[in-house]
Write a protein that holds these residues in place. Structure first.
Motif, PDB file in Angstrom:
ATOM      1  N   ILE A 243       0.845  -1.190   0.000  1.00 56.28           N
ATOM      2  CA  ILE A 243       0.000   0.000   0.000  1.00 56.28           C
ATOM      3  C   ILE A 243       0.881   1.241   0.000  1.00 56.28           C
ATOM      4  O   ILE A 243       2.002   1.223   0.496  1.00 56.28           O
ATOM      5  CB  ILE A 243      -0.966   0.044   1.207  1.00 56.28           C
ATOM      6  N   LYS A 244       0.351   2.299  -0.584  1.00 60.35           N
ATOM      7  CA  LYS A 244       1.017   3.599  -0.591  1.00 60.35           C
ATOM      8  C   LYS A 244       0.181   4.558   0.235  1.00 60.35           C
ATOM      9  O   LYS A 244      -0.972   4.848  -0.111  1.00 60.35           O
ATOM     10  CB  LYS A 244       1.171   4.116  -2.022  1.00 60.35           C
ATOM     11  N   LEU A 245       0.743   5.073   1.306  1.00 61.99           N
ATOM     12  CA  LEU A 245      -0.017   5.959   2.179  1.00 61.99           C
ATOM     13  C   LEU A 245      -0.364   7.274   1.500  1.00 61.99           C
ATOM     14  O   LEU A 245      -1.327   7.934   1.883  1.00 61.99           O
ATOM     15  CB  LEU A 245       0.760   6.211   3.473  1.00 61.99           C
ATOM     16  N   SER A 246       0.412   7.661   0.473  1.00 59.09           N
ATOM     17  CA  SER A 246       0.092   8.897  -0.241  1.00 59.09           C
ATOM     18  C   SER A 246      -1.228   8.791  -0.989  1.00 59.09           C
ATOM     19  O   SER A 246      -1.796   9.807  -1.394  1.00 59.09           O
ATOM     20  CB  SER A 246       1.215   9.257  -1.224  1.00 59.09           C
ATOM     21  N   GLY A 247      -1.723   7.565  -1.180  1.00 58.40           N
ATOM     22  CA  GLY A 247      -3.012   7.374  -1.827  1.00 58.40           C
ATOM     23  C   GLY A 247      -4.175   7.436  -0.859  1.00 58.40           C
ATOM     24  O   GLY A 247      -5.330   7.362  -1.267  1.00 58.40           O
ATOM     25  N   LEU A 248      -3.877   7.570   0.443  1.00 65.20           N
ATOM     26  CA  LEU A 248      -4.930   7.551   1.459  1.00 65.20           C
ATOM     27  C   LEU A 248      -5.161   8.902   2.107  1.00 65.20           C
ATOM     28  O   LEU A 248      -5.954   9.013   3.053  1.00 65.20           O
ATOM     29  CB  LEU A 248      -4.592   6.503   2.529  1.00 65.20           C
ATOM     30  N   CYS A 249      -4.447   9.919   1.643  1.00 65.25           N
ATOM     31  CA  CYS A 249      -4.674  11.275   2.149  1.00 65.25           C
ATOM     32  C   CYS A 249      -4.052  12.255   1.165  1.00 65.25           C
ATOM     33  O   CYS A 249      -3.352  11.853   0.233  1.00 65.25           O
ATOM     34  CB  CYS A 249      -4.093  11.462   3.543  1.00 65.25           C
ATOM     35  N   ASP A 250      -4.298  13.525   1.398  1.00 64.17           N
ATOM     36  CA  ASP A 250      -3.676  14.565   0.592  1.00 64.17           C
ATOM     37  C   ASP A 250      -2.178  14.574   0.889  1.00 64.17           C
ATOM     38  O   ASP A 250      -1.778  14.734   2.049  1.00 64.17           O
ATOM     39  CB  ASP A 250      -4.295  15.924   0.950  1.00 64.17           C
ATOM     40  N   PRO A 251      -1.317  14.379  -0.127  1.00 64.05           N
ATOM     41  CA  PRO A 251       0.129  14.374   0.135  1.00 64.05           C
ATOM     42  C   PRO A 251       0.630  15.645   0.810  1.00 64.05           C
ATOM     43  O   PRO A 251       1.630  15.624   1.523  1.00 64.05           O
ATOM     44  CB  PRO A 251       0.733  14.215  -1.271  1.00 64.05           C
ATOM     45  N   ARG A 252      -0.079  16.764   0.600  1.00 64.33           N
ATOM     46  CA  ARG A 252       0.327  17.999   1.270  1.00 64.33           C
ATOM     47  C   ARG A 252       0.179  17.880   2.776  1.00 64.33           C
ATOM     48  O   ARG A 252       0.963  18.453   3.546  1.00 64.33           O
ATOM     49  CB  ARG A 252      -0.496  19.178   0.743  1.00 64.33           C
ATOM     50  N   LEU A 253      -0.838  17.139   3.225  1.00 67.25           N
ATOM     51  CA  LEU A 253      -0.992  16.886   4.652  1.00 67.25           C
ATOM     52  C   LEU A 253       0.185  16.068   5.166  1.00 67.25           C
ATOM     53  O   LEU A 253       0.714  16.333   6.260  1.00 67.25           O
ATOM     54  CB  LEU A 253      -2.300  16.151   4.918  1.00 67.25           C
ATOM     55  N   VAL A 378      -6.316   3.622   7.437  1.00 72.79           N
ATOM     56  CA  VAL A 378      -5.236   2.649   7.570  1.00 72.79           C
ATOM     57  C   VAL A 378      -5.632   1.529   8.530  1.00 72.79           C
ATOM     58  O   VAL A 378      -5.346   0.342   8.273  1.00 72.79           O
ATOM     59  CB  VAL A 378      -3.940   3.355   8.048  1.00 72.79           C
ATOM     60  N   HIS A 379      -6.313   1.864   9.607  1.00 73.53           N
ATOM     61  CA  HIS A 379      -6.735   0.829  10.555  1.00 73.53           C
ATOM     62  C   HIS A 379      -7.776  -0.104   9.939  1.00 73.53           C
ATOM     63  O   HIS A 379      -7.783  -1.310  10.237  1.00 73.53           O
ATOM     64  CB  HIS A 379      -7.280   1.467  11.826  1.00 73.53           C
ATOM     65  N   ARG A 380      -8.631   0.412   9.079  1.00 74.19           N
ATOM     66  CA  ARG A 380      -9.596  -0.462   8.411  1.00 74.19           C
ATOM     67  C   ARG A 380      -8.869  -1.446   7.497  1.00 74.19           C
ATOM     68  O   ARG A 380      -9.224  -2.633   7.424  1.00 74.19           O
ATOM     69  CB  ARG A 380     -10.607   0.377   7.629  1.00 74.19           C
ATOM     70  N   ILE A 381      -7.857  -0.960   6.795  1.00 78.38           N
ATOM     71  CA  ILE A 381      -7.077  -1.828   5.901  1.00 78.38           C
ATOM     72  C   ILE A 381      -6.322  -2.871   6.704  1.00 78.38           C
ATOM     73  O   ILE A 381      -6.364  -4.079   6.382  1.00 78.38           O
ATOM     74  CB  ILE A 381      -6.114  -0.977   5.062  1.00 78.38           C
ATOM     75  N   LEU A 382      -5.634  -2.433   7.740  1.00 80.43           N
ATOM     76  CA  LEU A 382      -4.821  -3.373   8.523  1.00 80.43           C
ATOM     77  C   LEU A 382      -5.682  -4.306   9.361  1.00 80.43           C
ATOM     78  O   LEU A 382      -5.287  -5.451   9.625  1.00 80.43           O
ATOM     79  CB  LEU A 382      -3.849  -2.596   9.410  1.00 80.43           C
ATOM     80  N   GLY A 383      -6.859  -3.850   9.790  1.00 80.90           N
ATOM     81  CA  GLY A 383      -7.758  -4.735  10.524  1.00 80.90           C
ATOM     82  C   GLY A 383      -8.183  -5.912   9.659  1.00 80.90           C
ATOM     83  O   GLY A 383      -8.221  -7.060  10.121  1.00 80.90           O
ATOM     84  N   LEU A 384      -8.488  -5.634   8.384  1.00 81.05           N
ATOM     85  CA  LEU A 384      -8.842  -6.710   7.460  1.00 81.05           C
ATOM     86  C   LEU A 384      -7.646  -7.625   7.211  1.00 81.05           C
ATOM     87  O   LEU A 384      -7.791  -8.854   7.182  1.00 81.05           O
ATOM     88  CB  LEU A 384      -9.329  -6.112   6.142  1.00 81.05           C
ATOM     89  N   ALA A 385      -6.466  -7.029   7.046  1.00 81.01           N
ATOM     90  CA  ALA A 385      -5.271  -7.833   6.814  1.00 81.01           C
ATOM     91  C   ALA A 385      -5.005  -8.774   7.985  1.00 81.01           C
ATOM     92  O   ALA A 385      -4.671  -9.953   7.786  1.00 81.01           O
ATOM     93  CB  ALA A 385      -4.066  -6.921   6.582  1.00 81.01           C
ATOM     94  N   GLN A 386      -5.165  -8.272   9.184  1.00 80.91           N
ATOM     95  CA  GLN A 386      -4.951  -9.111  10.365  1.00 80.91           C
ATOM     96  C   GLN A 386      -5.990 -10.230  10.429  1.00 80.91           C
ATOM     97  O   GLN A 386      -5.660 -11.386  10.736  1.00 80.91           O
ATOM     98  CB  GLN A 386      -5.013  -8.267  11.627  1.00 80.91           C
ATOM     99  N   GLU A 387      -7.224  -9.898  10.102  1.00 80.47           N
ATOM    100  CA  GLU A 387      -8.302 -10.903  10.124  1.00 80.47           C
ATOM    101  C   GLU A 387      -8.031 -12.022   9.133  1.00 80.47           C
ATOM    102  O   GLU A 387      -8.266 -13.209   9.428  1.00 80.47           O
ATOM    103  CB  GLU A 387      -9.632 -10.226   9.810  1.00 80.47           C
ATOM    104  N   LEU A 388      -7.514 -11.678   7.944  1.00 75.38           N
ATOM    105  CA  LEU A 388      -7.276 -12.666   6.891  1.00 75.38           C
ATOM    106  C   LEU A 388      -5.869 -13.256   6.945  1.00 75.38           C
ATOM    107  O   LEU A 388      -5.558 -14.167   6.171  1.00 75.38           O
ATOM    108  CB  LEU A 388      -7.512 -12.034   5.521  1.00 75.38           C
ATOM    109  N   GLY A 389      -5.017 -12.732   7.817  1.00 79.05           N
ATOM    110  CA  GLY A 389      -3.656 -13.241   7.922  1.00 79.05           C
ATOM    111  C   GLY A 389      -2.779 -12.851   6.753  1.00 79.05           C
ATOM    112  O   GLY A 389      -1.839 -13.570   6.398  1.00 79.05           O
TER     113      GLY A 389
END
Length: 617
Positions: A243-253, A378-389
């Motif tokens: 994943i690229k975190l720059s795709g999950l918020c405004d890069p200026r932030l 990010v927590h929604r993404i990682l929560g799913l990743a943890q659930e699915l291993g």
């Protein structure tokens, strides 16, 4: 290290029966020998893997298969299992390297490497692409690219298209690192806080103009990353999602967040040293700032009151005691960063005596809300990743936002890497000055805080642009001055990770567990060094992974897989109109790799395997 050259007798045997082909093979060996002694100046980019360009190959349509007389993937057969001789792996066996490819795909790969070796095409590919868009229009341009670069380097446009790619790799024992290739662009200019609204900590709202329609786009990207995680679970259970975190918020932030974190680091230096005698670190690269010292109570107190308004000494003492969690009378950098929170920096900045960089770096309430939105995604993404291993690699990006990425990844690792395996993998770019020390600090954090350490180690992919930005800004370049410095940084970093808690394979806690590392490299010498060093340390190879770009370095990936190592292909995907500009930028950044000995050898191996197949009868 120069790549090994296949023996002449092996080439000659493949070409027996044709004196003309024999002469060609002898010329090929001579070319390889020349390549082996070639030491090109661009080797730094030659092994970059931080923001990997897309790569891969697609299944041929039946009509295309008939046209070229090639077999489909389902009809191809793998080479028989072989026992390698003692002394190492043989990366020069074309049948192992290209056994998963059809003859047409081999020819396409060879032709692409030949084309990309033409300097003026690489230098002007962006302009050529834009010209084609204007003359041929987008649809025709993208369809042409689809059957060339895109199908070679990308796995498809959506999750449905990429699953066959992932499953095909899996049949050869190769895992996938699924990467949505569309990303934000670095415009080269840092976000500056204007000298306005002096009564409010943080930059003026008018300086940012955040577009809230972009928040919906970021929410959509979060769903795409979650689909990728599900695809990894279905198609390659032992794989990764990137994943690229720059795709999950405004890069200026993210630039504002990074600026705030940099000021927090510089503040630690300032309160630990005498301002009158210490050196100015305002223009020093972020990762090169020394943080190996501690600050005692008296030094903390005397320097703190030089920068901040305090009511009395008791407030300073209270601040020191809060940060000194070890209660040993000194504050280390790890304690400092654990207790000075990004979300709480406003409270400190509001008491600044001078309205300088620290004051302006603080995030305003609006930015904090956008930051919390990012954290929620990010927590929604990682929560799913943890659930699915499914394990998730967070890509490294350009230096202006990288400190913010580091901060978020460490927060995620503390939460998600405490189970039975590391879920979150950080990416370390070792062409950055001071990166080895950063890795050592994070290894110490994992032990201190009790979580599994997982990392991807790359040389780096933004060398040219980062140096140009530093020169333009009049600051020291964050990139190592020489290739040798980067090479040492890369190998020292990997060795430190390999040696972390080595031998504790049965540990059930992250604090005492061996670290896991993905060695992202197209450099055969580095891969051989890692294998050799892991054997010397007695490191369990189940925690060592090797990654290469799809469509490149197949001789490394498939040879490693065939001999029991965990090998992976980076599998980018995405809408072609979004991915093609990304591919062009990555081609320009990594142009040096196309003339490296390793790629020249790969091109020669492609030729040899093509001849073997065409003239086998």
């Amino acid at each position: 290290q120069p790549n090994r050259v296949p023996p002449r007798r092996a080439v000659a045997a493949n070409m027996a029966g044709s004196s003309k082909l024999l002469r060609v093979s002898q010329q090929l060996v001579s070319q390889r020998s020349a390549c082996a002694g070639f030491r090109h100046q661009g080797r730094l980019a030659a092994t970059s893997f931080a923001q990997p360009p897309a790569s891969g190959s697609l299944l041929l349509r039946p009509s295309t298969q008939a046209l070229f007389g090639v077999r489909s993937f389902s009809s191809q057969t793998k080479a028989e299992d072989e026992v390698l001789p003692a002394g190492g792996l043989d990366f020069t066996d074309g049948q192992i390297a290209f056994g998963s490819k059809s003859t047409f795909e081999l020819f396409r790969g060879w032709l692409i490497l030949q084309t990309c070796a033409v300097g003026w095409i690489v230098r002007n590919c962006d302009s050529l692409y834009n010209m084609s868009i204007k003359i041929l229009r987008p649809y025709i341009t993208h369809e042409i690219l689809r059957y060339g670069l895109f199908n070679h380097f990308c796995a498809g446009e959506n999750v449905k298209e990429i699953i066959p790619r992932m499953e095909h790799l899996r049949t050869y024992g190769v895992g996938g690192i699924l990467d949505y290739a569309a990303e934000a662009k670095d415009d080269g200019e840092p976000i500056k806080a204007p000298k306005a609204e002096e009564s409010t900590a943080g930059a003026s709202l008018t300086a940012r103009n955040y577009d809230y329609s972009g928040e919906k786009h970021c929410d959509a990207n979060a769903l795409i990353f979650m689909d990728a995680i599900r695809a990894v679970k279905d198609a390659t259970p032992d794989g990764f999602a990137a994943i690229k975190l720059s795709g999950l918020c405004d890069p200026r932030l993210m630039e504002r967040m990074a600026s705030c974190l940099i000021q927090i680091t510089r503040l630690f230096w300032k309160i630990s040293h005498d301002p009158a005698t210490s050196k100015d670190i305002s223009k020093s690269p972020y990762y090169a700032i020394d943080r190996s010292f501690t600050v005692d109570r008296d030094t903390f107190k005397s320097n703190w009151i030089k920068f901040f308004n305090v009511d009395d000494d008791a407030d300073v003492q209270k601040m020191f005691d809060k940060i000194d969690t070890d209660k040993d009378g000194v504050i280390s950098y790890l304690e400092w960063t654990e207790n000075i929170k990004l979300s709480g920096i406003n409270d400190i900045a509001s008491s600044c005596i001078h309205r300088g960089p620290m004051f302006q770096a603080a995030l305003i309430d609006e930015e904090l809300q956008l930051y919390f939105n990012l954290v929620d995604r990010v927590h929604r993404i990682l929560g799913l990743a943890q659930e699915l291993g499914v394990r998730v690699m967070v890509d490294a990006e350009w230096i202006d936002i990288q400190p913010a990425i580091d901060h978020l990844v460490l927060t995620l690792q503390r939460q998600y890497n405490k189970g039975d395996q590391p879920i979150v993998f950080q990416t370390y770019q070792t062409y950055l000055k001071g990166m080895h020390q950063s890795v050592l600090r994070d290894l110490a954090r994992s032990q201190r805080q009790g979580w599994y350490f997982g990392a991807k180690v790359v040389r780096g992919a933004y060398m040219v642009s980062e140096r140009e930005k530093a020169k333009k800004r009049g600051v020291e370049s964050p990139i190592n001055d020489t290739y040798e410095d980067t090479e040492k940084n890369y190998h020292d970093t990997i060795e430190s990770i390999l040696g972390h808690n080595v031998g504790n394979t049965g540990s059930e806690t992250g604090k005492d567990s061996e670290a896991e590392v993905l060695v992202a490299s197209h450099n055969r010498g580095s891969i051989e060094l890692v294998i050799r060093r892991a054997e010397e340390l007695g490191k369990d190879k189940k925690g060592i992974y090797f990654g290469q770009l799809m469509g490149m370095a197949d001789n490394l990936t498939f040879t490693l897989s065939k001999n029991g190592y965990k090998a992976y292909k980076y599998v980018p995907y995405g809408p072609i109109n979004e991915v093609v500009p990304y591919l062009i930028r990555r081609t320009q950044e990594n142009s040096a790799i196309l003339g490296s000995p390793g790629v020249q050898e790969e091109r020669a191996m492609l030729r040899q395997e093509l001849r073997r197949r065409i003239f086998r009868f």
